[in-house]
Scaffold this motif. Structure first.
Motif, PDB file in Angstrom:
ATOM      1  N   ARG A  89       2.763  -9.451 -21.313  1.00  0.00           N
ATOM      2  CA  ARG A  89       4.057  -9.553 -20.222  1.00  0.00           C
ATOM      3  C   ARG A  89       4.277 -10.585 -19.621  1.00  0.00           C
ATOM      4  N   ASP A  90       3.920 -11.610 -20.324  1.00  0.00           N
ATOM      5  CA  ASP A  90       4.539 -13.157 -19.530  1.00  0.00           C
ATOM      6  C   ASP A  90       3.147 -12.913 -18.175  1.00  0.00           C
ATOM      7  N   VAL A  91       2.462 -13.084 -18.880  1.00  0.00           N
ATOM      8  CA  VAL A  91       1.141 -13.084 -17.516  1.00  0.00           C
ATOM      9  C   VAL A  91      -0.117 -13.977 -17.491  1.00  0.00           C
ATOM     10  N   ALA A  92      -0.505 -14.479 -16.668  1.00  0.00           N
ATOM     11  CA  ALA A  92      -2.097 -15.586 -17.362  1.00  0.00           C
ATOM     12  C   ALA A  92      -3.205 -14.636 -16.128  1.00  0.00           C
ATOM     13  N   TYR A  93      -4.335 -15.097 -16.345  1.00  0.00           N
ATOM     14  CA  TYR A  93      -5.058 -14.275 -15.357  1.00  0.00           C
ATOM     15  C   TYR A  93      -5.966 -15.902 -15.508  1.00  0.00           C
ATOM     16  N   VAL A  94      -6.366 -16.124 -14.380  1.00  0.00           N
ATOM     17  CA  VAL A  94      -7.836 -16.881 -14.122  1.00  0.00           C
ATOM     18  C   VAL A  94      -9.137 -16.158 -13.225  1.00  0.00           C
ATOM     19  N   ALA A  95      -9.607 -16.658 -13.586  1.00  0.00           N
ATOM     20  CA  ALA A  95     -10.518 -16.750 -11.895  1.00  0.00           C
ATOM     21  C   ALA A  95     -10.964 -17.646 -11.544  1.00  0.00           C
ATOM     22  N   VAL A  96     -11.219 -18.016  -9.871  1.00  0.00           N
ATOM     23  CA  VAL A  96     -11.829 -19.233 -10.005  1.00  0.00           C
ATOM     24  C   VAL A  96     -12.122 -19.364  -9.180  1.00  0.00           C
ATOM     25  N   SER A  97     -13.281 -20.218  -8.682  1.00  0.00           N
ATOM     26  CA  SER A  97     -14.806 -20.586  -7.137  1.00  0.00           C
ATOM     27  C   SER A  97     -15.003 -21.655  -7.570  1.00  0.00           C
ATOM     28  N   ARG A  98     -15.538 -21.771  -6.312  1.00  0.00           N
ATOM     29  CA  ARG A  98     -16.013 -23.201  -5.514  1.00  0.00           C
ATOM     30  C   ARG A  98     -17.601 -23.608  -6.142  1.00  0.00           C
ATOM     31  N   ALA A  99     -18.011 -22.629  -7.149  1.00  0.00           N
ATOM     32  CA  ALA A  99     -19.054 -23.060  -7.734  1.00  0.00           C
ATOM     33  C   ALA A  99     -18.836 -24.252  -8.660  1.00  0.00           C
ATOM     34  N   PRO A 100     -19.577 -25.467  -9.261  1.00  0.00           N
ATOM     35  CA  PRO A 100     -19.710 -26.051  -9.853  1.00  0.00           C
ATOM     36  C   PRO A 100     -19.141 -25.730 -11.263  1.00  0.00           C
ATOM     37  N   LEU A 101     -18.627 -26.269 -12.418  1.00  0.00           N
ATOM     38  CA  LEU A 101     -18.630 -25.486 -13.528  1.00  0.00           C
ATOM     39  C   LEU A 101     -19.528 -25.021 -14.334  1.00  0.00           C
ATOM     40  N   ALA A 102     -20.393 -26.171 -14.204  1.00  0.00           N
ATOM     41  CA  ALA A 102     -21.730 -25.759 -15.016  1.00  0.00           C
ATOM     42  C   ALA A 102     -22.794 -24.832 -14.580  1.00  0.00           C
ATOM     43  N   LYS A 103     -22.008 -23.933 -13.697  1.00  0.00           N
ATOM     44  CA  LYS A 103     -22.759 -22.532 -12.822  1.00  0.00           C
ATOM     45  C   LYS A 103     -21.868 -21.539 -13.624  1.00  0.00           C
ATOM     46  N   ILE A 104     -20.716 -22.194 -13.512  1.00  0.00           N
ATOM     47  CA  ILE A 104     -20.039 -20.340 -13.779  1.00  0.00           C
ATOM     48  C   ILE A 104     -20.206 -20.458 -14.789  1.00  0.00           C
ATOM     49  N   GLU A 105     -20.120 -21.165 -15.602  1.00  0.00           N
ATOM     50  CA  GLU A 105     -20.622 -21.618 -17.302  1.00  0.00           C
ATOM     51  C   GLU A 105     -21.289 -20.219 -17.799  1.00  0.00           C
TER      52      GLU A 105
ATOM     53  N   TRP B  72     -18.715 -12.221 -20.611  1.00  0.00           N
ATOM     54  CA  TRP B  72     -17.235 -12.346 -20.219  1.00  0.00           C
ATOM     55  C   TRP B  72     -17.128 -13.117 -21.069  1.00  0.00           C
ATOM     56  N   HIS B  73     -14.821 -13.834 -21.604  1.00  0.00           N
ATOM     57  CA  HIS B  73     -14.422 -14.492 -21.847  1.00  0.00           C
ATOM     58  C   HIS B  73     -13.130 -14.696 -21.038  1.00  0.00           C
ATOM     59  N   PHE B  74     -12.482 -14.336 -20.749  1.00  0.00           N
ATOM     60  CA  PHE B  74     -11.744 -14.591 -19.741  1.00  0.00           C
ATOM     61  C   PHE B  74     -12.011 -16.090 -18.858  1.00  0.00           C
ATOM     62  N   ARG B  75     -11.064 -16.695 -18.767  1.00  0.00           N
ATOM     63  CA  ARG B  75     -10.886 -17.657 -18.138  1.00  0.00           C
ATOM     64  C   ARG B  75     -10.884 -18.134 -16.254  1.00  0.00           C
ATOM     65  N   TRP B  76     -12.514 -18.934 -16.549  1.00  0.00           N
ATOM     66  CA  TRP B  76     -13.057 -19.090 -15.230  1.00  0.00           C
ATOM     67  C   TRP B  76     -12.823 -19.978 -14.877  1.00  0.00           C
TER      68      TRP B  76
ATOM     69  N   ASP C 193     -11.569  -8.486 -20.090  1.00  0.00           N
ATOM     70  CA  ASP C 193     -11.690  -8.456 -21.374  1.00  0.00           C
ATOM     71  C   ASP C 193     -10.167  -7.984 -22.128  1.00  0.00           C
ATOM     72  N   GLY C 194     -10.791  -5.999 -21.540  1.00  0.00           N
ATOM     73  CA  GLY C 194     -10.146  -5.686 -22.529  1.00  0.00           C
ATOM     74  C   GLY C 194      -9.096  -5.558 -21.476  1.00  0.00           C
ATOM     75  N   ALA C 195      -8.021  -5.749 -20.655  1.00  0.00           N
ATOM     76  CA  ALA C 195      -7.165  -5.604 -20.208  1.00  0.00           C
ATOM     77  C   ALA C 195      -6.046  -6.826 -20.422  1.00  0.00           C
ATOM     78  N   LEU C 196      -6.538  -7.725 -20.300  1.00  0.00           N
ATOM     79  CA  LEU C 196      -6.094  -8.769 -20.552  1.00  0.00           C
ATOM     80  C   LEU C 196      -5.263  -9.481 -21.743  1.00  0.00           C
ATOM     81  N   MET C 197      -5.711  -8.559 -22.568  1.00  0.00           N
ATOM     82  CA  MET C 197      -4.735  -8.374 -24.196  1.00  0.00           C
ATOM     83  C   MET C 197      -3.787  -8.229 -23.808  1.00  0.00           C
ATOM     84  N   HIS C 198      -3.496  -6.760 -23.229  1.00  0.00           N
ATOM     85  CA  HIS C 198      -2.072  -6.497 -22.686  1.00  0.00           C
ATOM     86  C   HIS C 198      -1.617  -7.231 -21.784  1.00  0.00           C
ATOM     87  N   VAL C 199      -2.135  -7.393 -21.142  1.00  0.00           N
ATOM     88  CA  VAL C 199      -1.147  -7.850 -19.621  1.00  0.00           C
ATOM     89  C   VAL C 199      -0.380  -9.375 -20.184  1.00  0.00           C
ATOM     90  N   GLU C 200      -1.272  -9.580 -21.023  1.00  0.00           N
ATOM     91  CA  GLU C 200      -0.913 -11.688 -21.691  1.00  0.00           C
ATOM     92  C   GLU C 200       0.496 -11.300 -21.698  1.00  0.00           C
TER      93      GLU C 200
END
Length: 256
Positions: free
Chosen positions: A105-121, A129-133, A96-103
């Motif tokens: 520079r024309d960069v997006a970030y997302v975490a991806v998991s196989r778990a259903p979205l409800a479990k991820i959320e 956390w606040h990053f996209r997942w 979360d702290g790094a992405l405010m700077h990384v973004e």
């Protein structure tokens, strides 16, 4: 910890200067390697992948969020897991702290998991956390990037991970999920290209805490890796609201 020589300031300074030459050589070598990494060939992503997100179903191209570069962290959280991998959580604590700077520079970030979205959320809320997942549940995405393994694949006793074939009896490889990071580029026509992937210790550059530990006298102080001491950040005894020694340490999955 081994006892260290205690020397005069002059001898200490001479040793520091000699070591600095090696540090500079490593920095230059790292810069050269990064340049080679950026020059690697790309492969066009021909397959269509769909992800479940809090704002509906999205394609891989949608995940770029208006940018041309996308970093995907392959977070170990399987469909039947009770909690996310502690090692992947350690990595994600830095995001979360790094992405405010990384973004910027024309960069997006997302975490991806196989778990259903409800479990991820639910786990994301617990960790604060606040990053996209997003969820790749029902998609081939994780399998095609060799970070998830079906029961049939594991039954063969061999899996493909980190561009090599490993036997599942090797320590750390008998798992249905493994960690990694993949990078993609989207051109002006909307075509998406897979540019780079790293697995295992190749993910360590994302972990700033290790850089801090590496400059201390005890270093990482690990015998078998992060599993020696790693916990979810709300399970350390010093964590706010932690119940101390009476609170159970979670068991389960951790990054290789």
């Amino acid at each position: 910890m081994e006892p260290h020589r205690i020397v005069s300031r002059e001898e200490w300074l001479a040793a520091q200067k000699a070591h600095l030459a090696e540090e500079k050589a490593l920095t230059h070598a790292r810069d050269a390697l990064a340049e080679k990494r950026r020059a690697l060939p790309w492969v066009k992503v021909e397959k269509s992948y769909i992800f479940d997100t809090p704002s509906g179903r999205k394609t891989l191209a949608d995940l770029f969020n208006g940018r041309s570069q996308l970093i995907v962290y392959h977070f170990m959280l399987g469909p039947d897991w009770e909690a996310g991998c502690t090692g992947c959580s350690f990595v994600s604590d830095h995001m979360d702290g790094a992405l405010m700077h990384v973004e910027q520079r024309d960069v997006a970030y997302v975490a991806v998991s196989r778990a259903p979205l409800a479990k991820i959320e639910a786990f994301k809320k617990r960790m604060g956390w606040h990053f996209r997942w997003v969820s790749s549940f029902g998609s081939d995405f994780n399998f095609d990037h060799h970070v998830s393994f079906s029961p049939e694949q594991r039954a063969t006793g061999k899996i493909e991970y980190n561009f090599q074939i490993h036997e599942t009896r090797e320590p750390g490889f008998d798992s249905d999920e493994m960690p990694g990071v993949s990078v993609f580029y989207k051109d002006e026509r909307g075509d998406v290209y897979h540019t780079f992937s790293a697995y295992g210790r190749g993910v360590e550059p994302l972990i700033g805490a290790y850089d801090l530990l590496d400059i201390t006298p005890k270093g990482r102080d690990e015998t078998h890796g992060m599993t020696d001491w790693m916990r979810h950040h709300d399970r350390y005894e010093s964590a706010p609201g932690h119940a101390g020694a009476s609170a159970p340490r979670e068991t389960g999955h951790s990054c290789h």
